[in-house]
Structure formats: structure tokens, C-alpha cells
Design an enzyme around this catalytic site. Sequence first.
Site, PDB file in Angstrom:
ATOM      1  N   TYR A  26       0.793  -1.231   0.000  1.00  0.00           N
ATOM      2  CA  TYR A  26       0.000   0.000   0.000  1.00  0.00           C
ATOM      3  C   TYR A  26       0.824   1.280   0.000  1.00  0.00           C
ATOM      4  CZ  TYR A  26      -3.757  -3.266   1.099  1.00  0.00           C
ATOM      5  OH  TYR A  26      -4.646  -4.304   1.051  1.00  0.00           O
ATOM      6  N   HIS A 103      -9.235   1.189  -5.592  1.00  0.00           N
ATOM      7  CA  HIS A 103      -8.379   0.376  -4.720  1.00  0.00           C
ATOM      8  C   HIS A 103      -6.945   0.805  -4.968  1.00  0.00           C
ATOM      9  CE1 HIS A 103     -11.636  -2.285  -3.627  1.00  0.00           C
ATOM     10  NE2 HIS A 103     -12.005  -2.239  -4.902  1.00  0.00           N
TER      11      HIS A 103
HETATM   12  C1  DQA Z   1      -7.879  -2.353  -0.861  1.00  0.00           C
HETATM   13  C2  DQA Z   1      -7.841  -3.794  -1.373  1.00  0.00           C
HETATM   14  C3  DQA Z   1      -8.641  -4.700  -0.453  1.00  0.00           C
HETATM   15  O1  DQA Z   1      -8.585  -6.052  -0.928  1.00  0.00           O
HETATM   16  C4  DQA Z   1      -8.079  -4.667   0.955  1.00  0.00           C
HETATM   17  O2  DQA Z   1      -8.858  -5.467   1.814  1.00  0.00           O
HETATM   18  C5  DQA Z   1      -7.935  -3.287   1.470  1.00  0.00           C
HETATM   19  C6  DQA Z   1      -7.443  -2.238   0.584  1.00  0.00           C
HETATM   20  C7  DQA Z   1      -6.947  -1.429  -1.693  1.00  0.00           C
HETATM   21  O3  DQA Z   1      -7.095  -0.213  -1.580  1.00  0.00           O
HETATM   22  O4  DQA Z   1      -6.080  -1.916  -2.410  1.00  0.00           O
HETATM   23  O5  DQA Z   1      -8.160  -3.020   2.645  1.00  0.00           O
HETATM   24  O6  DQA Z   1      -9.205  -1.860  -0.996  1.00  0.00           O
END
Ligand code: DQA
Length: 151
Positions: A26, A103
Site C-alpha cells: 500500500y 483500490h
Molecule cells: C484495498 C484492497 C482490499 O482487498 C483490501 O482489503 C484493502 C485495501 C486497496 O485499496 O487496495 O483493505 O481496498
Amino acid sequence: MADQPTILVLNGTNLNMLGVRQPEIYGRETLGDIEAACRERGAELGLEVDFRQSNHEGELVGWIQEARGTADGIVINAGALSHTSIAILDALLAAELPVMEVHLSNIYKRDAFRHHSYVSKAARGVICGLGSLGYLFALDALKRQLAQDQA
Ligand code: DQA
């Protein structure tokens, strides 16, 4: 300005942990950094940005319900709730607003259980894998969609 369109930018579960949470996936940006970037982009686009995060499904549903009367569009990264929450899908469908799903990570490169998102059924567009840039592209897209809808 009061007559600027308002975009609700909603963040779901665990997104308050950005910056420390799995940075290899992330990145190092915090949710505060993303909020600042969204506010800056919103100001450039003439959009009022209402930026929120909750770890609670019911709170997110309540905010989406409120948006029906108060917002012009929704950007949503529901986190893991994207993959599990029919309640959030139903709230988004009831809101009858343009929705952009974001995402940070490319969910299609990850675990199979992340490949399906209930949110997508209510979204005009889905952006994933571009990190925080995805939020800014979603604001750009909503600005254009609102103009198109009014034309
Ligand atoms: C997310 C992807 C999801 O699978 C994960 O559970 C998240 C973050 C993303 O921003 O990549 O919490 O939404």
C-alpha cells in the site's frame, strides 16, 4: 463556494492504517496524505471534497444513505468490505449517485478472494493498482461525468 458539487470520498476498513500497514503493497502514504491530495485536486476541479473513513460497515452505510440528499457523487475504497458487503452495495444502489470505486492495490494480482467486489456492481468505473493517484483520477472522472449528466 456553496454551489460547488460535493463529492463524498469514503474509505472503509483498515485504511486508517495506511503508512504503516503492509507498505510493500500500500505504500508509505498515510490516509491524511491522500486526503490532502484529494482536497488539492478537488479545489483545482471546483469540487467540494467530504473525506471520511470508518472501520464500521453500518457507519459507512449511514453516510452513503445521507449522501443521497447531500452529495453529487461518491468515490469509495471500501477496503475488505468491498469483497463482503452486500449492505454497502445496496446503500450505493439506493443513493442513485455516480460512484467511482478505487483500490490502491491491483486486486486482480492478489488473492482470489479479492478479485470480486460487490461495490463494482454500483460503480460507473473502477480504478485499481495506481495507489493514491487512483483517488485523483476518480475525482477527475466524476467531474466529467457530472458535466455529461447535465448536458
Ligand atoms: C484495498 C484492497 C482490499 O482487498 C483490501 O482489503 C484493502 C485495501 C486497496 O485499496 O487496495 O483493505 O481496498
